[in-house]
Design a protein around this motif. Structure first.
Motif, PDB file in Angstrom:
ATOM      1  N   GLY A   1      43.447 -61.501   0.464  1.00 40.37           N
ATOM      2  CA  GLY A   1      44.721 -62.193   0.312  1.00 40.37           C
ATOM      3  C   GLY A   1      45.860 -61.235   0.032  1.00 40.37           C
ATOM      4  N   ASP A   2      46.862 -61.739  -0.699  1.00 41.13           N
ATOM      5  CA  ASP A   2      48.075 -60.950  -0.927  1.00 41.13           C
ATOM      6  C   ASP A   2      48.221 -60.559  -2.397  1.00 41.13           C
ATOM      7  OD1 ASP A   2      48.576 -63.383  -2.019  1.00 41.13           O
ATOM      8  OD2 ASP A   2      50.421 -63.780  -0.894  1.00 41.13           O
ATOM      9  N   ARG A   3      47.080 -60.408  -3.071  1.00 40.17           N
ATOM     10  CA  ARG A   3      47.150 -60.051  -4.492  1.00 40.17           C
ATOM     11  C   ARG A   3      46.022 -59.092  -4.845  1.00 40.17           C
ATOM     12  NH1 ARG A   3      45.613 -65.064  -8.166  1.00 40.17           N
ATOM     13  NH2 ARG A   3      44.991 -63.368  -9.546  1.00 40.17           N
ATOM     14  N   LEU A   4      46.235 -58.355  -5.910  1.00 40.68           N
ATOM     15  CA  LEU A   4      45.215 -57.427  -6.381  1.00 40.68           C
ATOM     16  C   LEU A   4      43.993 -58.191  -6.881  1.00 40.68           C
ATOM     17  CD1 LEU A   4      44.899 -54.271  -7.209  1.00 40.68           C
ATOM     18  CD2 LEU A   4      45.191 -55.168  -9.536  1.00 40.68           C
ATOM     19  N   SER A   5      42.804 -57.680  -6.573  1.00 39.58           N
ATOM     20  CA  SER A   5      41.563 -58.230  -7.127  1.00 39.58           C
ATOM     21  C   SER A   5      40.724 -57.083  -7.670  1.00 39.58           C
ATOM     22  CB  SER A   5      40.768 -58.995  -6.066  1.00 39.58           C
ATOM     23  OG  SER A   5      40.174 -58.087  -5.154  1.00 39.58           O
ATOM     24  N   TYR A   6      39.677 -57.452  -8.384  1.00 41.02           N
ATOM     25  CA  TYR A   6      38.795 -56.400  -8.908  1.00 41.02           C
ATOM     26  C   TYR A   6      38.145 -55.600  -7.779  1.00 41.02           C
ATOM     27  CZ  TYR A   6      34.946 -59.839  -8.341  1.00 41.02           C
ATOM     28  OH  TYR A   6      34.040 -60.747  -7.847  1.00 41.02           O
ATOM     29  N   ALA A   7      38.020 -56.179  -6.599  1.00 38.26           N
ATOM     30  CA  ALA A   7      37.458 -55.419  -5.474  1.00 38.26           C
ATOM     31  C   ALA A   7      38.362 -54.245  -5.098  1.00 38.26           C
ATOM     32  CB  ALA A   7      37.239 -56.335  -4.266  1.00 38.26           C
ATOM     33  N   ASP A   8      39.686 -54.423  -5.204  1.00 45.29           N
ATOM     34  CA  ASP A   8      40.598 -53.305  -4.927  1.00 45.29           C
ATOM     35  C   ASP A   8      40.385 -52.177  -5.937  1.00 45.29           C
ATOM     36  OD1 ASP A   8      42.033 -54.651  -2.773  1.00 45.29           O
ATOM     37  OD2 ASP A   8      42.938 -55.879  -4.338  1.00 45.29           O
ATOM     38  N   LEU A   9      40.228 -52.543  -7.199  1.00 47.58           N
ATOM     39  CA  LEU A   9      39.981 -51.531  -8.228  1.00 47.58           C
ATOM     40  C   LEU A   9      38.667 -50.803  -7.949  1.00 47.58           C
ATOM     41  CD1 LEU A   9      40.935 -53.651 -11.384  1.00 47.58           C
ATOM     42  CD2 LEU A   9      42.402 -52.073 -10.098  1.00 47.58           C
ATOM     43  N   SER A  10      37.682 -51.557  -7.479  1.00 46.36           N
ATOM     44  CA  SER A  10      36.383 -50.944  -7.191  1.00 46.36           C
ATOM     45  C   SER A  10      36.456 -50.043  -5.969  1.00 46.36           C
ATOM     46  CB  SER A  10      35.319 -52.029  -7.016  1.00 46.36           C
ATOM     47  OG  SER A  10      35.143 -52.738  -8.234  1.00 46.36           O
ATOM     48  N   LEU A  11      37.249 -50.433  -4.961  1.00 41.14           N
ATOM     49  CA  LEU A  11      37.479 -49.526  -3.829  1.00 41.14           C
ATOM     50  C   LEU A  11      38.079 -48.222  -4.329  1.00 41.14           C
ATOM     51  CD1 LEU A  11      38.988 -50.142  -0.335  1.00 41.14           C
ATOM     52  CD2 LEU A  11      40.096 -48.517  -1.860  1.00 41.14           C
ATOM     53  N   PHE A  12      39.073 -48.315  -5.195  1.00 43.81           N
ATOM     54  CA  PHE A  12      39.678 -47.113  -5.778  1.00 43.81           C
ATOM     55  C   PHE A  12      38.599 -46.225  -6.397  1.00 43.81           C
ATOM     56  CE2 PHE A  12      40.843 -45.168  -9.833  1.00 43.81           C
ATOM     57  CZ  PHE A  12      41.763 -44.219  -9.410  1.00 43.81           C
ATOM     58  N   GLN A  13      37.727 -46.826  -7.210  1.00 37.93           N
ATOM     59  CA  GLN A  13      36.723 -46.038  -7.925  1.00 37.93           C
ATOM     60  C   GLN A  13      35.687 -45.451  -6.965  1.00 37.93           C
ATOM     61  OE1 GLN A  13      36.659 -44.852 -10.804  1.00 37.93           O
ATOM     62  NE2 GLN A  13      34.524 -44.300 -11.193  1.00 37.93           N
ATOM     63  N   LEU A  14      35.316 -46.201  -5.946  1.00 38.31           N
ATOM     64  CA  LEU A  14      34.383 -45.670  -4.947  1.00 38.31           C
ATOM     65  C   LEU A  14      34.982 -44.448  -4.258  1.00 38.31           C
ATOM     66  CD1 LEU A  14      31.769 -45.903  -3.211  1.00 38.31           C
ATOM     67  CD2 LEU A  14      33.077 -47.377  -1.655  1.00 38.31           C
ATOM     68  N   VAL A  15      36.254 -44.546  -3.842  1.00 39.19           N
ATOM     69  CA  VAL A  15      36.891 -43.414  -3.166  1.00 39.19           C
ATOM     70  C   VAL A  15      37.020 -42.223  -4.114  1.00 39.19           C
ATOM     71  CG1 VAL A  15      39.044 -42.615  -2.093  1.00 39.19           C
ATOM     72  CG2 VAL A  15      38.083 -44.852  -1.473  1.00 39.19           C
ATOM     73  N   GLU A  16      37.398 -42.491  -5.367  1.00 37.60           N
ATOM     74  CA  GLU A  16      37.462 -41.409  -6.361  1.00 37.60           C
ATOM     75  C   GLU A  16      36.124 -40.686  -6.478  1.00 37.60           C
ATOM     76  OE1 GLU A  16      40.074 -40.503  -9.150  1.00 37.60           O
ATOM     77  OE2 GLU A  16      40.916 -40.909  -7.176  1.00 37.60           O
ATOM     78  N   GLY A  17      35.081 -41.481  -6.598  1.00 35.39           N
ATOM     79  CA  GLY A  17      33.756 -40.903  -6.793  1.00 35.39           C
ATOM     80  C   GLY A  17      33.288 -40.123  -5.582  1.00 35.39           C
ATOM     81  N   LEU A  18      33.476 -40.698  -4.408  1.00 39.83           N
ATOM     82  CA  LEU A  18      33.068 -39.992  -3.181  1.00 39.83           C
ATOM     83  C   LEU A  18      33.860 -38.703  -3.017  1.00 39.83           C
ATOM     84  CD1 LEU A  18      32.751 -42.990  -0.671  1.00 39.83           C
ATOM     85  CD2 LEU A  18      30.874 -41.708  -1.758  1.00 39.83           C
ATOM     86  N   ALA A  19      35.160 -38.761  -3.306  1.00 46.75           N
ATOM     87  CA  ALA A  19      35.996 -37.566  -3.140  1.00 46.75           C
ATOM     88  C   ALA A  19      35.616 -36.484  -4.154  1.00 46.75           C
ATOM     89  CB  ALA A  19      37.477 -37.925  -3.293  1.00 46.75           C
ATOM     90  N   TYR A  20      35.128 -36.912  -5.317  1.00 48.79           N
ATOM     91  CA  TYR A  20      34.650 -35.917  -6.289  1.00 48.79           C
ATOM     92  C   TYR A  20      33.327 -35.302  -5.826  1.00 48.79           C
ATOM     93  CZ  TYR A  20      32.647 -33.804 -10.422  1.00 48.79           C
ATOM     94  OH  TYR A  20      32.073 -32.909 -11.276  1.00 48.79           O
ATOM     95  N   ALA A  21      32.401 -36.148  -5.427  1.00 52.46           N
ATOM     96  CA  ALA A  21      31.041 -35.668  -5.151  1.00 52.46           C
ATOM     97  C   ALA A  21      30.932 -34.994  -3.786  1.00 52.46           C
ATOM     98  CB  ALA A  21      30.057 -36.826  -5.237  1.00 52.46           C
ATOM     99  N   PHE A  22      31.653 -35.505  -2.821  1.00 52.50           N
ATOM    100  CA  PHE A  22      31.531 -35.021  -1.441  1.00 52.50           C
ATOM    101  C   PHE A  22      32.926 -34.769  -0.891  1.00 52.50           C
ATOM    102  CE2 PHE A  22      28.161 -38.100  -2.335  1.00 52.50           C
ATOM    103  CZ  PHE A  22      27.021 -37.332  -2.119  1.00 52.50           C
ATOM    104  N   PRO A  23      33.662 -33.789  -1.436  1.00 51.59           N
ATOM    105  CA  PRO A  23      35.080 -33.657  -1.057  1.00 51.59           C
ATOM    106  C   PRO A  23      35.287 -33.436   0.446  1.00 51.59           C
ATOM    107  CG  PRO A  23      34.338 -31.787  -2.421  1.00 51.59           C
ATOM    108  CD  PRO A  23      33.269 -32.832  -2.485  1.00 51.59           C
TER     109      PRO A  23
END
Lengths: 237, 237
Positions: free
Chosen positions: A163-185
């Motif tokens: 939809g057109d609003r922030l959800s916890y899934a957006d926050l989790s996408l952020f964390q997944l990308v953070e983690g992947l970028a840390y572990a597998f830059p």
């Protein structure tokens, strides 16, 4: 009454997906094991007598209710923190995305522990090298590619996953990308070059005032090689 | 309108957890890919344009709603099929158990595919032998032991996992035990010797009239070595 989060201190781990939701909402919470040590957390896992014992951390106490499993915790918190849409369709779709991100997180863990969680990385390095190669070449692009498709297919536009609003899934996408970028830059940079909408959402979450303040605070544990996302250069290929 | 289940034909796999719920409830459903081939299933995964594409099978169509992720499907079906309690606390607890069973299923899969789902078992046999050893000795007892504790700690008694009524989590426990007993007969027999309440619930589900009829029908695909639970004697130790 403040929420009580129980999770291993010293790592972000799966607890971080819950922390990000609580922080974005400005919710009152206690990070029990971090503040008081792990005894209370361990006791909650092995409490004798009638009850509903969680299988593993993280678990959340909300009044009389104790909830384990990261995705189930977010399912419970989503409506309470204003981090999910109102409709049942939006809620189950948000949850579906969360479960898929959870699968990606489990696979990221298994790149350094493909044989057994109970063994050290050093005891499974050849297997880890093989599993990480597949994760880098096949799985990271597949998961990030699917998230890109979800954003592109959102009838409300690609700003958020649902939809057109922030959800916890957006926050989790952020964390997944953070983690992947840390572990597998290197591998993650290659994959993100193909997923500009994922990159934009990651940036947008990072720039939210409460998330930004949290990331700068000492409540955000730095990534390290005890967590789920570990930087072992030999696994980044 | 009948539910439409989309899952790989020829295996039980994760789709079986959904089938058991539909069968126990006597719900009208179409097993689309089994009846009509996989083209429709594949099309649903890659549909262009606005929408909410599932990541992978199984997914369920319920009217206009399409839901992927086994646990999310059961979250949706539970109240509709009368396979979950009425209270929010019962629902999130039932879901938490389901998610833990899903973790066990993913680990069972990885005993024969510890390196990559895209490779054959024959290409990862040494790694599979190591992972299966840990799964047999540590993980099967841990998961079944936790389910035993859940039954023992149920304030309503050990007949069901949640409260005093059947839920989809009980059906999923049945399927987990079935799968483990197929894939790891020796290790599972040893573990079940320590979990009599799990054994009793497994028997009780098998003897339910609709489940019994389903298991005898040709709608129940036999276990085989293309599915999640595979009998490779060298992995049973």
């Amino acid at each position: 009454m403040a929420y009580e989060l129980y999770y291993w201190p010293g790592i972000q781990g799966r607890g971080e997906f819950v922390r990000l939701a609580l922080e974005e909402a400005g919710a009152a919470y206690v990070d029990v094991a971090r503040d008081e040590g792990i005894d209370a957390m361990m006791a909650g896992l092995s409490a004798p007598g009638p009850g509903r014992p969680p299988f593993a951390p993280p678990y959340l106490r909300d009044g009389d209710l104790v909830i384990g499993q990261t995705a189930a915790i977010l399912l419970h918190l989503g409506p309470r923190l204003g981090l999910v849409g109102e409709s049942e369709a939006d809620r189950v779709w948000t949850h579906q995305i969360q479960l898929t991100i959870a699968d990606a997180v489990a696979e990221a863990h298994d790149t350094h522990h493909p044989i057994a969680s109970a063994l050290y990385y050093e005891d499974q390095k050849p297997e880890a090298a093989r599993r990480a190669e597949d994760f880098r070449s096949q799985r990271i692009p597949k998961y990030l590619g699917w998230l890109e498709r979800v954003l592109a297919a959102n009838p409300a536009g690609p700003r958020y996953l649902v939809g057109d609003r922030l959800s916890y899934a957006d926050l989790s996408l952020f964390q997944l990308v953070e983690g992947l970028a840390y572990a597998f830059p290197r591998a993650t940079e290659r994959a993100l070059a193909e997923t500009p909408k994922v990159v934009a959402l990651h940036r947008s979450v990072a720039s939210r005032p409460r998330i930004g303040a949290y990331l700068e605070s000492d409540r955000r544990t730095p990534f390290n090689e005890d967590g789920i996302f570990r930087r072992y250069p030999e696994l980044d290929g």
